[in-house]
Design a protein around this motif. Structure first.
Motif, mmCIF file in Angstrom:
data_model
loop_
_atom_site.group_PDB
_atom_site.id
_atom_site.type_symbol
_atom_site.label_atom_id
_atom_site.label_comp_id
_atom_site.label_asym_id
_atom_site.label_seq_id
_atom_site.Cartn_x
_atom_site.Cartn_y
_atom_site.Cartn_z
ATOM 1 N N PRO A 129 0.821 -1.157 0.103
ATOM 2 C CA PRO A 129 -0.102 0.055 -0.107
ATOM 3 C C PRO A 129 0.786 1.301 0.088
ATOM 4 N N PHE A 130 0.429 2.150 -0.936
ATOM 5 C CA PHE A 130 1.079 3.560 -1.090
ATOM 6 C C PHE A 130 2.517 3.488 -1.830
ATOM 7 N N PHE A 131 2.762 2.446 -2.039
ATOM 8 C CA PHE A 131 4.114 2.237 -2.814
ATOM 9 C C PHE A 131 3.935 1.485 -4.050
ATOM 10 N N HIS A 132 4.668 1.955 -5.178
ATOM 11 C CA HIS A 132 5.156 1.055 -6.336
ATOM 12 C C HIS A 132 5.871 -0.287 -6.094
ATOM 13 N N PRO A 133 5.772 -1.138 -6.900
ATOM 14 C CA PRO A 133 6.678 -2.301 -6.487
ATOM 15 C C PRO A 133 8.035 -2.267 -6.467
ATOM 16 N N ASP A 134 8.658 -1.163 -6.817
ATOM 17 C CA ASP A 134 10.063 -0.811 -6.809
ATOM 18 C C ASP A 134 10.483 -0.035 -5.690
ATOM 19 N N GLY A 135 9.476 0.627 -4.998
ATOM 20 C CA GLY A 135 9.688 1.250 -3.561
ATOM 21 C C GLY A 135 9.502 2.689 -3.600
ATOM 22 N N ARG A 161 6.552 6.308 4.444
ATOM 23 C CA ARG A 161 5.615 7.543 4.071
ATOM 24 C C ARG A 161 5.908 8.763 4.583
ATOM 25 N N ALA A 162 6.609 8.735 6.012
ATOM 26 C CA ALA A 162 6.907 10.087 6.560
ATOM 27 C C ALA A 162 8.254 10.523 6.187
ATOM 28 N N GLY A 163 8.951 9.515 5.350
ATOM 29 C CA GLY A 163 10.272 10.067 4.954
ATOM 30 C C GLY A 163 11.283 9.795 6.116
ATOM 31 N N ARG A 164 11.176 9.262 7.137
ATOM 32 C CA ARG A 164 12.147 8.833 8.049
ATOM 33 C C ARG A 164 13.073 7.946 8.019
ATOM 34 N N ILE A 165 12.869 6.673 6.921
ATOM 35 C CA ILE A 165 13.702 5.819 6.510
ATOM 36 C C ILE A 165 13.353 5.682 4.960
ATOM 37 N N THR A 166 14.424 5.039 4.344
ATOM 38 C CA THR A 166 14.261 4.855 2.964
ATOM 39 C C THR A 166 14.238 3.305 2.783
ATOM 40 N N PRO A 167 13.648 2.565 1.629
ATOM 41 C CA PRO A 167 13.624 1.309 1.444
ATOM 42 C C PRO A 167 14.751 0.566 1.628
ATOM 43 N N GLU A 168 16.008 1.153 1.234
ATOM 44 C CA GLU A 168 17.354 0.481 1.383
ATOM 45 C C GLU A 168 17.736 0.098 2.667
ATOM 46 N N LEU A 202 15.455 -0.737 5.200
ATOM 47 C CA LEU A 202 14.624 -1.956 5.723
ATOM 48 C C LEU A 202 15.421 -3.176 5.684
ATOM 49 N N HIS A 203 15.142 -4.301 6.686
ATOM 50 C CA HIS A 203 15.770 -5.365 6.588
ATOM 51 C C HIS A 203 15.650 -6.167 5.376
ATOM 52 N N PRO A 204 16.596 -6.944 5.015
ATOM 53 C CA PRO A 204 16.484 -7.468 3.481
ATOM 54 C C PRO A 204 15.248 -8.120 3.209
ATOM 55 N N LEU A 205 14.844 -9.109 4.310
ATOM 56 C CA LEU A 205 13.668 -9.865 4.038
ATOM 57 C C LEU A 205 12.399 -9.004 3.920
ATOM 58 N N VAL A 206 12.198 -7.940 4.777
ATOM 59 C CA VAL A 206 11.392 -7.079 4.716
ATOM 60 C C VAL A 206 11.344 -6.231 3.352
ATOM 61 N N ARG A 207 12.521 -5.858 2.924
ATOM 62 C CA ARG A 207 12.611 -4.980 1.921
ATOM 63 C C ARG A 207 12.226 -5.865 0.521
ATOM 64 N N ALA A 208 12.685 -7.129 0.460
ATOM 65 C CA ALA A 208 12.277 -8.002 -0.590
ATOM 66 C C ALA A 208 10.832 -8.452 -0.623
ATOM 67 N N SER A 209 10.142 -8.336 0.524
ATOM 68 C CA SER A 209 8.608 -8.613 0.236
ATOM 69 C C SER A 209 7.862 -7.422 -0.073
ATOM 70 N N LEU A 210 8.216 -6.297 0.546
ATOM 71 C CA LEU A 210 7.477 -5.314 0.341
ATOM 72 C C LEU A 210 7.674 -4.769 -1.078
ATOM 73 N N PHE A 211 8.812 -4.668 -1.560
ATOM 74 C CA PHE A 211 9.245 -4.071 -2.813
ATOM 75 C C PHE A 211 9.890 -5.229 -3.713
ATOM 76 N N PRO A 212 9.038 -5.988 -4.350
ATOM 77 C CA PRO A 212 9.970 -7.089 -5.230
ATOM 78 C C PRO A 212 10.612 -6.666 -6.370
ATOM 79 N N ASP A 213 10.158 -5.254 -6.829
ATOM 80 C CA ASP A 213 10.953 -4.896 -8.116
ATOM 81 C C ASP A 213 12.123 -3.707 -7.568
ATOM 82 N N LEU A 214 12.268 -3.693 -6.573
ATOM 83 C CA LEU A 214 13.506 -2.976 -5.969
ATOM 84 C C LEU A 214 14.903 -3.668 -6.301
ATOM 85 N N PRO A 215 15.677 -2.955 -6.975
ATOM 86 C CA PRO A 215 16.818 -3.489 -7.501
ATOM 87 C C PRO A 215 17.661 -3.981 -6.275
ATOM 88 N N SER A 216 18.222 -5.100 -6.323
ATOM 89 C CA SER A 216 19.195 -5.572 -5.198
ATOM 90 C C SER A 216 20.334 -4.742 -5.041
#
Length: 459
Positions: A60-66, A207-214, A216-230
């Protein structure tokens, strides 16, 4: 403020504690059923996270690439139930806008807005629900997972001493009703785990801009944003920490000197003769300053350190606190000084019960760490291993190395006293040995009855 104590999760099994007739705690406590939420504690199921927080092909609120959705891309009306992420966004926007009744209606959940008269006050469900980071669109699927075929199941979300949010199934078609009620005993109505109804904090932070997708924990990042380049680019907080070889400036004798952790020691820009002279002065009670005061604080755990050195020390001991044996080994390989002590005068030997002692113990002994070093409570590494639930294997390893067993800390606790106090029946052999070789040492009382303890241990 840092949380004290080990931060590893422990999965334990045992008898369920009996709940007293009138026992109701304030916390949403009792027992929480986590069997349907393996994605929160089993790495093999982590990929399910995106779907369990109300997402679909994207979070929710994000594209698959984060990248975040723009205001024009968010729904402006009910998107239907074919796109779970859009539905979660619509319901969340209604809730954040204060339109709770419309939000619950959009999620297909019946909301009873009747004000409840509790024993000492009234409870307005709109006011209570409005203060909760709840995602109404998740309630129906999560409750169905927990309750299975029980079409009349009830769960509660305790909100105060007297009031709960009651979540009730209303039939086999997936109907759900939410209302306020007087709080029931956990034995009567089980609690709905917070993870089943709460907005994912990671998404709020993103959403608040306090952190970036990068970050996140790798497992969380991979699940939330499957198209985010490793990427191998890690945030500063996820790296091994400040390099152990970073030099630190210290004011010494009216000049600025640099000290540095290198080759496993805190190196000073002073000759061997100068260091011997300072050691002699210290032995006779003389004051030390500059680089030598920093060295003393570094190896004793007392005194002040420059901020950069405090950060290096903190990085090492946080790795220890989290049970990160590989991270500790990386820092030592980078040149970190294993003889450093934390603010409570713990050496790494004192904290081996948090790590893999088989890997670290030989290395620390080779570096010259003292088996009988004492922390601010006067406890040796063996003392801490016994009192802080160190494994029997670690206790035996320290004993095999010749650790003394006649030690007593500043509060009078001997090893035998701690074993009895902690009811560590697996270490009874050590308690018997202490009593045999040093009868009467330390305090001879503990929390419990000795006869009952002996009886329990023999059953």
């Amino acid at each position: 403020m840092l949380v004290d104590g080990p931060q590893r999760l422990v999965l334990a099994f045992g008898k369920r504690a009996a709940i007293g007739k009138d026992t109701i705690g304030y916390e949403p406590d009792a027992e929480h059923n986590w069997r349907t939420a393996r994605y929160l504690w089993d790495g093999r199921e982590a990929a399910e996270l995106r779907h369990r927080i109300g997402g679909g092909s994207r979070a929710p609120f994000f594209h698959p690439d984060g990248t975040a959705l723009t205001g024009q891309e968010l729904p402006t009306s009910h998107p239907g139930h074919q796109d779970p992420a859009a539905l979660t966004e619509w319901v969340t926007l209604l809730q954040l806008g204060g339109n709770l009744e419309a939000a619950f209606a959009a999620a297909g959940v019946e909301l009873d807005t009747t004000v409840v008269q509790a024993r000492y006050n009234t409870v307005d469900p709109l006011q209570v629900l409005g203060s909760m980071p709840l995602v109404a669109s998740r309630l129906i699927p999560e409750v169905q997972r927990l309750t299975g075929t029980d079409t009349e199941a009830r769960l509660q979300i305790p909100r105060s001493w007297r009031a709960s949010i009651l979540v009730e199934r209303t039939g086999s078609e997936g109907g759900l009703r939410v209302r306020c009620a007087e709080r029931a005993r956990p034995a009567d109505i089980p609690s709905l785990p917070e993870a089943c109804w709460r907005r994912l904090p990671d998404l709020d932070l993103l959403r608040a801009g306090r952190i970036t997708p990068e970050q996140l924990h790798p497992l969380v990042r991979a699940s939330l944003f499957p198209d985010l380049p490793s990427t191998e680019r890690l945030s500063r907080s996820s790296q091994a920490g400040p390099p152990a070889s970073d030099p630190v400036r210290v004011r010494c004798r009216g000049e600025w000197h640099e000290v540095v952790c290198q080759d496993g020691t805190l190196q000073l820009p002073h000759t061997t003769e100068e260091q011997r002279r300072e050691q002699a002065m210290r032995a006779f009670g003389g004051a030390v300053a500059g680089c030598f005061a920093v060295q003393q604080a570094w190896t004793s755990g007392t005194g002040r350190l420059p901020r950069a050195l405090r950060e290096q020390r903190q990085e090492l001991f946080l790795r220890v606190q989290h049970g990160d044996t590989p991270g500790v080994l990386r820092l030592l390989d980078a040149g970190a000084d294993p003889r450093v002590r934390d603010g409570r005068q713990h050496t790494l030997l004192h904290l081996l019960h948090l790590l893999d002692h088989e890997q670290l113990l030989p290395r620390l002994l080779k570096a010259g760490l003292d088996l009988e070093a004492k922390d601010h409570h006067g406890r040796t590494p063996l003392h801490v291993a016994v009192g802080d639930r160190g494994s029997p294997a670690l206790v035996q390893a320290l004993l095999d190395l010749g650790a003394r067993i006649d030690v007593v800390d500043s509060e009078g606790w001997s090893l035998r006293s701690l074993i009895r106090r902690r009811r560590r029946r697996e270490l009874r052999f050590l308690a018997d040995r202490v009593e045999r070789e040093f009868p009467g040492i330390g305090v001879d009382w503990w929390f419990g009855d000795e006869e009952d303890d002996d009886k329990d241990g023999d059953e």
